[in-house]
Design a protein around this motif. Sequence first.
Motif, PDB file in Angstrom:
ATOM      1  N   GLY A  99      28.055 -53.803  64.782  1.00 24.05           N
ATOM      2  CA  GLY A  99      27.943 -54.856  63.782  1.00 24.05           C
ATOM      3  C   GLY A  99      26.788 -54.572  62.846  1.00 24.05           C
ATOM      4  O   GLY A  99      25.734 -54.091  63.264  1.00 24.05           O
ATOM      5  N   GLY A 100      26.986 -54.840  61.558  1.00 28.20           N
ATOM      6  CA  GLY A 100      25.925 -54.609  60.596  1.00 28.20           C
ATOM      7  C   GLY A 100      26.465 -54.463  59.196  1.00 28.20           C
ATOM      8  O   GLY A 100      27.580 -54.883  58.896  1.00 28.20           O
ATOM      9  N   LYS A 101      25.663 -53.857  58.331  1.00 34.25           N
ATOM     10  CA  LYS A 101      26.055 -53.697  56.936  1.00 34.25           C
ATOM     11  C   LYS A 101      25.297 -52.529  56.321  1.00 34.25           C
ATOM     12  O   LYS A 101      24.255 -52.093  56.835  1.00 34.25           O
ATOM     13  CB  LYS A 101      25.770 -54.979  56.152  1.00 34.25           C
ATOM     14  N   HIS A 102      25.839 -52.039  55.202  1.00 34.49           N
ATOM     15  CA  HIS A 102      25.154 -50.979  54.479  1.00 34.49           C
ATOM     16  C   HIS A 102      23.829 -51.484  53.928  1.00 34.49           C
ATOM     17  O   HIS A 102      23.730 -52.609  53.443  1.00 34.49           O
ATOM     18  CB  HIS A 102      26.027 -50.461  53.328  1.00 34.49           C
ATOM     19  N   LEU A 103      22.842 -50.621  54.004  1.00 36.05           N
ATOM     20  CA  LEU A 103      21.532 -50.958  53.458  1.00 36.05           C
ATOM     21  C   LEU A 103      21.500 -50.534  52.001  1.00 36.05           C
ATOM     22  O   LEU A 103      21.836 -49.400  51.674  1.00 36.05           O
ATOM     23  CB  LEU A 103      20.454 -50.229  54.263  1.00 36.05           C
ATOM     24  N   ASN A 104      21.114 -51.438  51.091  1.00 39.17           N
ATOM     25  CA  ASN A 104      21.067 -51.085  49.670  1.00 39.17           C
ATOM     26  C   ASN A 104      19.693 -51.358  49.081  1.00 39.17           C
ATOM     27  O   ASN A 104      18.781 -51.841  49.776  1.00 39.17           O
ATOM     28  CB  ASN A 104      22.168 -51.813  48.890  1.00 39.17           C
TER      29      ASN A 104
END
Length: 299
Positions: A99-104
């Motif tokens: 679980g997570g998301k791209h770091l931008n």
Amino acid sequence: MALVKNAHLGDPSPNKQNFINLKIKMLCCRYWLLNLWDCHEMIFPFWRIYWNKNTGGQLIHQDKVDDMDPNYIYIIPPFTSFSSRYSKNHIYNEGIHVGGKHLNAKHNEDQLASQYLIHFFIHFNLGVPFDNVYPGILKIELTDYLRDRLEYLTERLKIENKDFKLTFNLKLQAFIKEALTNIGSELWKAINIDERVLQIIRYVESNIEKKLSNTEMSELVNMAPNSFARLFKKEMNITLHNFIQNRKIAKSCELFEHTTKTIEDISFSLGFSDRYHFSRVFKQVTGLTPASYKSGKYT
């Protein structure tokens, strides 16, 4: 004036030089914020490089738990069975759960470090025979060079993570090559294997779609099946049968990544009798069903 011995090469020397053609095939490179990393008994046919900017990540191999240190990168060769977790949010004891998301560029990494595992990873292949080194988890201390490259790559990934320019690709490959030089002699052992074994490895790669038998392989190198089986196991640390299965599954993973072929199409194109036989072997090798792998829920 020196005589040019090999005019077509522009080389004035008569001394022949032998080089190793190492071809890196990139599969993915990402920079993520992970709040869940419960992945158990992962076995995939590609290399991985992991680096976490903060603490909390753990890698497990053969019951040994390694707390990941931000001052090190971790290199995992193909077909290594291992597990991973984020110690601050450990929920599942089996399966693969991420679980997570791209770091931008909009994210503040310092503020998010207490809530997420800041995770960089690369998946790639080197090609045969270099994808057949001994399995394990290799811990490499970050040098100034590696740290500088890592800083560049992660900053670029926060801005762009799809269409990479030439500079990014060159620096990414330079990072991988520099990391690999720190592994030691085990990586390069594959180039010194018996010529008969190397001949069969090449044959398997070029005939991966066929049903390949131990008897057929041994006849190609004029050896008795049992004798060649022992030689292959000694040289490659794996039986010929398992090697062929692994290479077929490796090819199937590549097809899943880069084509729209169905599971049925891929199973038949690789010489399996039916989808169910293919699925059984795929699960034995990777720990996942083909459908789960195809969905892309792994890091």
